[in-house]
Write a protein that holds these residues in place. Structure first.
Motif, PDB file in Angstrom:
ATOM      1  N   ALA A 233       0.811  -1.224   0.000  1.00  0.00           N
ATOM      2  CA  ALA A 233       0.000   0.000   0.000  1.00  0.00           C
ATOM      3  C   ALA A 233       0.839   1.268   0.000  1.00  0.00           C
ATOM      4  CB  ALA A 233      -0.932  -0.002   1.207  1.00  0.00           C
ATOM      5  N   HIS A 234       0.361   2.237  -0.769  1.00  0.00           N
ATOM      6  CA  HIS A 234       0.916   3.593  -0.783  1.00  0.00           C
ATOM      7  C   HIS A 234      -0.248   4.583  -0.764  1.00  0.00           C
ATOM      8  CE1 HIS A 234       5.137   2.575  -1.911  1.00  0.00           C
ATOM      9  NE2 HIS A 234       4.537   1.490  -2.352  1.00  0.00           N
ATOM     10  N   PRO A 235      -0.171   5.634   0.076  1.00  0.00           N
ATOM     11  CA  PRO A 235      -1.260   6.612   0.144  1.00  0.00           C
ATOM     12  C   PRO A 235      -1.107   7.712  -0.895  1.00  0.00           C
ATOM     13  CG  PRO A 235       0.374   7.140   1.792  1.00  0.00           C
ATOM     14  CD  PRO A 235       0.868   5.894   1.086  1.00  0.00           C
ATOM     15  N   GLN A 236      -0.462   7.383  -2.005  1.00  0.00           N
ATOM     16  CA  GLN A 236      -0.266   8.297  -3.122  1.00  0.00           C
ATOM     17  C   GLN A 236      -0.400   7.501  -4.410  1.00  0.00           C
ATOM     18  OE1 GLN A 236       3.664   9.431  -1.398  1.00  0.00           O
ATOM     19  NE2 GLN A 236       3.148  11.464  -2.133  1.00  0.00           N
ATOM     20  N   SER A 237      -0.483   8.222  -5.522  1.00  0.00           N
ATOM     21  CA  SER A 237      -0.575   7.539  -6.803  1.00  0.00           C
ATOM     22  C   SER A 237       0.769   6.918  -7.179  1.00  0.00           C
ATOM     23  CB  SER A 237      -1.001   8.516  -7.902  1.00  0.00           C
ATOM     24  OG  SER A 237       0.072   9.389  -8.238  1.00  0.00           O
ATOM     25  N   ARG A 238       0.696   5.935  -8.057  1.00  0.00           N
ATOM     26  CA  ARG A 238       1.913   5.303  -8.580  1.00  0.00           C
ATOM     27  C   ARG A 238       2.807   6.340  -9.245  1.00  0.00           C
ATOM     28  NH1 ARG A 238       2.005   3.575 -13.675  1.00  0.00           N
ATOM     29  NH2 ARG A 238      -0.271   3.357 -13.683  1.00  0.00           N
ATOM     30  N   HIS A 239       2.220   7.279  -9.985  1.00  0.00           N
ATOM     31  CA  HIS A 239       3.010   8.292 -10.679  1.00  0.00           C
ATOM     32  C   HIS A 239       3.748   9.194  -9.688  1.00  0.00           C
ATOM     33  CE1 HIS A 239       1.363   7.136 -14.539  1.00  0.00           C
ATOM     34  NE2 HIS A 239       0.135   7.240 -14.057  1.00  0.00           N
ATOM     35  N   GLN A 240       3.089   9.535  -8.582  1.00  0.00           N
ATOM     36  CA  GLN A 240       3.741  10.361  -7.563  1.00  0.00           C
ATOM     37  C   GLN A 240       4.913   9.621  -6.923  1.00  0.00           C
ATOM     38  OE1 GLN A 240      -0.039  11.160  -5.422  1.00  0.00           O
ATOM     39  NE2 GLN A 240       0.577  13.306  -5.431  1.00  0.00           N
ATOM     40  N   ILE A 241       4.685   8.353  -6.557  1.00  0.00           N
ATOM     41  CA  ILE A 241       5.741   7.566  -5.920  1.00  0.00           C
ATOM     42  C   ILE A 241       6.927   7.416  -6.857  1.00  0.00           C
ATOM     43  CG2 ILE A 241       6.348   5.291  -5.010  1.00  0.00           C
ATOM     44  CD1 ILE A 241       4.566   6.944  -3.170  1.00  0.00           C
ATOM     45  N   ASN A 242       6.676   7.060  -8.107  1.00  0.00           N
ATOM     46  CA  ASN A 242       7.763   6.881  -9.057  1.00  0.00           C
ATOM     47  C   ASN A 242       8.506   8.186  -9.309  1.00  0.00           C
ATOM     48  OD1 ASN A 242       7.039   4.211  -9.230  1.00  0.00           O
ATOM     49  ND2 ASN A 242       6.020   4.380 -11.202  1.00  0.00           N
ATOM     50  N   GLY A 243       7.777   9.305  -9.319  1.00  0.00           N
ATOM     51  CA  GLY A 243       8.416  10.600  -9.509  1.00  0.00           C
ATOM     52  C   GLY A 243       9.332  10.967  -8.351  1.00  0.00           C
ATOM     53  N   ILE A 244       8.883  10.669  -7.117  1.00  0.00           N
ATOM     54  CA  ILE A 244       9.711  10.939  -5.933  1.00  0.00           C
ATOM     55  C   ILE A 244      11.003  10.138  -6.002  1.00  0.00           C
ATOM     56  CG2 ILE A 244       9.856  10.613  -3.426  1.00  0.00           C
ATOM     57  CD1 ILE A 244       6.794  11.165  -3.360  1.00  0.00           C
ATOM     58  N   HIS A 245      10.893   8.861  -6.324  1.00  0.00           N
ATOM     59  CA  HIS A 245      12.087   8.011  -6.384  1.00  0.00           C
ATOM     60  C   HIS A 245      12.996   8.402  -7.541  1.00  0.00           C
ATOM     61  CE1 HIS A 245       9.920   4.545  -4.053  1.00  0.00           C
ATOM     62  NE2 HIS A 245      10.195   5.596  -3.308  1.00  0.00           N
ATOM     63  N   ARG A 246      12.406   8.783  -8.666  1.00  0.00           N
ATOM     64  CA  ARG A 246      13.193   9.126  -9.845  1.00  0.00           C
ATOM     65  C   ARG A 246      14.075  10.351  -9.594  1.00  0.00           C
ATOM     66  NH1 ARG A 246       9.188   9.702 -12.995  1.00  0.00           N
ATOM     67  NH2 ARG A 246       9.040   7.483 -13.499  1.00  0.00           N
ATOM     68  N   HIS A 247      13.585  11.279  -8.785  1.00  0.00           N
ATOM     69  CA  HIS A 247      14.330  12.507  -8.531  1.00  0.00           C
ATOM     70  C   HIS A 247      15.204  12.425  -7.287  1.00  0.00           C
ATOM     71  CE1 HIS A 247      11.146  14.038 -11.265  1.00  0.00           C
ATOM     72  NE2 HIS A 247      12.140  14.784 -11.700  1.00  0.00           N
TER      73      HIS A 247
END
Length: 203
Positions: free
Chosen positions: A146-160
């Motif tokens: 579970a993540h309380p954010q969208s997949r796109h948000q999580i991937n963006g955080i990790h990518r940067h």
């Protein structure tokens, strides 16, 4: 003694940010309540919180399982666990343990296993899921990613992020569910939208 070459980079990263981690985390109680409900956690449950970190889920889990329940929080980072102990050592139904679920066997069987905001950091995610379900999940129990954010948000955080989590990404749920099913695992709930990324597996 571990050499630089053998030190787990994920452990090293989370140890390095443990002291200030909570400053960067926004906790929305209503979202965590929804995740706990989606995971099927109820009074009296034994819960394994994998990658418990600084303990974001712990007070919510403690309330959900009540006095008759029990929570074991495990994390590979001693720094993150130190913060969790500092904040939540007074909770009577919580046990914290230093362990890497990819290399260590966690003792006990549980009604629910939670992977909250940690699944992308696994090196061998499918093998780890299969092992936890086989060894630690009771028949009829659930394991929830579970993540309380969208997949796109999580991937963006990790990518940067310039650290070891730079390439730790979530897979679109349709594709991920196909991978899980092919591995012999049973998905009984999935949500992948602007608010949550949740995959629930059942034994």
């Amino acid at each position: 003694m571990a050499t630089t070459a053998t030190i787990n980079p994920t452990r090293k990263f989370f140890d390095s940010v443990a002291a200030t981690w909570d400053e960067s985390v926004t906790v929305v109680p209503s979202k965590i309540d929804y995740i706990i409900e989606a995971a099927g956690i109820s009074e009296g449950d034994r819960v394994l919180d994998v990658g418990t970190g600084t303990g974001v889920l712990l007070p919510f889990l403690s309330l959900a399982v009540g006095d008759e329940g029990h929570i074991m929080g495990v994390d590979l980072s001693s720094g993150m666990l130190s913060q969790a102990r500092r904040k939540f050592s007074s909770l009577p139904n919580i046990e914290l343990r230093l362990a890497d679920v990819e290399t260590d066997t966690i003792p006990g069987e549980f009604d629910r296993i939670m992977m909250y905001c940690m699944f992308p950091h696994l090196n061998s995610p499918i093998d780890t899921l299969k092992w936890l379900i086989k060894v630690n999940l009771r028949p009829g129990g659930t394991l929830t990613i579970a993540h309380p954010q969208s997949r796109h948000q999580i991937n963006g955080i990790h990518r940067h992020n310039d650290g070891s989590v730079h390439s730790d990404h979530l897979t679109p749920y349709e594709e991920f569910c196909q991978i899980l099913t092919a591995a012999g695992l049973t998905v009984d709930f999935a949500r992948d939208d602007d608010d949550y990324y949740i995959i629930r597996l059942k034994k």
